[in-house]
Design a protein around this motif. Structure first.
Motif, short mmCIF file in Angstrom:
data_model
loop_
_atom_site.label_atom_id
_atom_site.label_comp_id
_atom_site.label_asym_id
_atom_site.label_seq_id
_atom_site.Cartn_x
_atom_site.Cartn_y
_atom_site.Cartn_z
N PRO A 89 0.84 -1.20 0.00
CA PRO A 89 0.00 0.00 0.00
C PRO A 89 0.87 1.25 0.00
N LYS A 90 0.29 2.30 -0.55
CA LYS A 90 1.00 3.56 -0.57
C LYS A 90 0.97 4.21 0.82
N THR A 146 0.09 7.21 1.67
CA THR A 146 -1.17 7.93 1.90
C THR A 146 -2.28 6.98 2.28
N GLU A 147 -2.27 5.77 1.67
CA GLU A 147 -3.30 4.79 2.01
C GLU A 147 -3.14 4.33 3.47
N VAL A 148 -1.87 4.17 3.91
CA VAL A 148 -1.63 3.77 5.30
C VAL A 148 -2.13 4.85 6.25
N LEU A 181 -4.43 7.14 5.70
CA LEU A 181 -5.88 7.22 5.66
C LEU A 181 -6.52 6.07 6.42
N SER A 182 -5.86 4.93 6.40
CA SER A 182 -6.42 3.79 7.12
C SER A 182 -6.31 3.95 8.65
N LYS A 209 -6.43 7.07 10.20
CA LYS A 209 -6.80 8.44 10.53
C LYS A 209 -7.59 8.53 11.83
#
Length: 367
Positions: A2-3, A5-7, A9-10, A12
């Motif tokens: 995962p990118k 940013t995805e980490v 966002l997950s 948050k």
């Protein structure tokens, strides 16, 4: 994979929760710390503290009295401008040990005594200082000591001059009265036709006065003490008292920290106290005996009378300020001053007295 940013966002929710808790507890901790600090600083803002510090410093520097304060570690915390001038201390001394700057202020002893000492004369750097020393207490704990003092050297010289003038006028009055009596005696003898007795009386009086004057000039090296003794001898004759001075008496120098002014106070008050002991006392023989002995290691003064004497309770309290065996106002000061001067000169004073027998004062200084 995962990118990034995805980490982020997950996670948050967890990030927001942790950040919120961190901000909450951080803000609460900062508020609590700030409140405690402000409370310890008496609810003052930093600019108010700075202003108070400047005002306090300038207030101390504007005072005409010298002010020195130390903390419980004997470090100097206050040393105002007047104190620097009086003590001749040009450098900045804040933070230094008081013993390194002025070793004889006797300020550290207040930390040990834990009680104030008022109106005490001290000899500091050859200056006569009137000092008030007080412990500094915070929440009933002694955290330092402060001394407020005045240079009494000039005042003492002025007082000495005034006292000298007063004594001189008193001596002139006594001598005038004494010589009038002598002239009347001579005139009476001449009128009675006893010219030989009149001439003999003149020679006798002249020889006595000349002998006493020569003795004092030879053995008492200070003119103030000699003049005092001469005036007291004349005063004693006026009162009908025989004042005898031991012809082996010697006085060449004064003990450390004392001068002729102090000895005038000591001897003058002891003799006046002896004069007072004959008030309301009917006794034909009234005698006062004075002796001064000095050698390489000791100087002693003895004043003895056969007056009314004192009981044990009076002897114990005789040096207390305000206490007097005479029922008059403004008494009880002379012997208190004598006691202070003896302590300043590291001397000892002994009193022996018996009612209706007499009193003896013995003062000893170790040179």
């Amino acid at each position: 994979l995962p990118k990034f940013t995805e980490v982020i966002l997950s996670l948050k929710k967890e990030i927001f929760l942790i950040s919120g808790l961190a901000l909450f507890f951080g803000g609460w901790g900062a508020w609590a710390l700030a409140s405690r600090i402000k409370k310890e600083m008496f609810e003052l803002e930093p600019h108010e503290i700075a202003r108070l510090f400047v005002e306090r410093t300038e207030t101390f520097n504007a005072m005409h009295e010298g002010v020195i304060a130390i903390d419980k570690e004997e470090n100097i915390t206050i040393f105002n401008h007047k104190a620097k001038i009086m003590m001749d201390v040009p450098d900045e001394v804040i933070g230094k040990k008081i013993y390194d700057v002025i070793p004889d202020t006797r300020l550290p002893e207040i930390l040990q005594l834990n009680q104030p000492v008022y109106n005490r004369e001290l000899q500091v750097r050859n200056l006569n200082i009137l000092s008030n020393r007080v412990p500094i207490k915070v929440n009933n704990h002694t955290v330092g000591a402060v001394a407020i003092f005045q240079d009494r050297t000039e005042v003492k010289k002025l007082a000495e001059e005034l006292t000298g003038v007063k004594s001189f006028v008193s001596a002139l009055r006594v001598q005038n009265h004494e010589y009038m009596n002598k002239l009347h005696t001579i005139a009476g003898l001449i009128q009675l036709g006893n010219k030989d007795k009149a001439l003999q009386y003149v020679f006798q009086v002249s020889e006595q006065q000349e002998e006493l004057t020569q003795f004092l000039h030879k053995h008492i090296k200070d003119e103030s003490i000699s003049g005092l003794l001469l005036s007291k001898v004349s005063r004693a004759k006026e009162l009908g008292i025989e004042l005898a001075i031991d012809r082996h008496s010697e006085l060449h120098s004064f003990p450390p920290y004392l001068d002729h002014h102090d000895f005038v106070i000591i001897i003058g008050n002891l003799i006046e106290n002896a004069f007072d002991s004959y008030q309301h006392l009917e006794r034909r023989e009234r005698k006062i005996y004075i002796s001064m002995e000095q050698n390489d290691g000791i100087l002693s003064i003895l004043v003895e009378d056969n007056g009314c004497g004192m009981n044990e309770d009076q002897v114990e309290r005789i040096f207390d300020e305000g206490f007097s065996t005479k029922a008059k106002e403004n008494r009880g000061i002379g012997l208190h001053l004598v006691k202070q001067i003896v302590e300043k000169g590291n001397g000892q004073i002994e009193v022996e007295s018996e009612v209706d027998v007499g009193t003896t004062f013995i003062i000893t200084f170790f040179l």
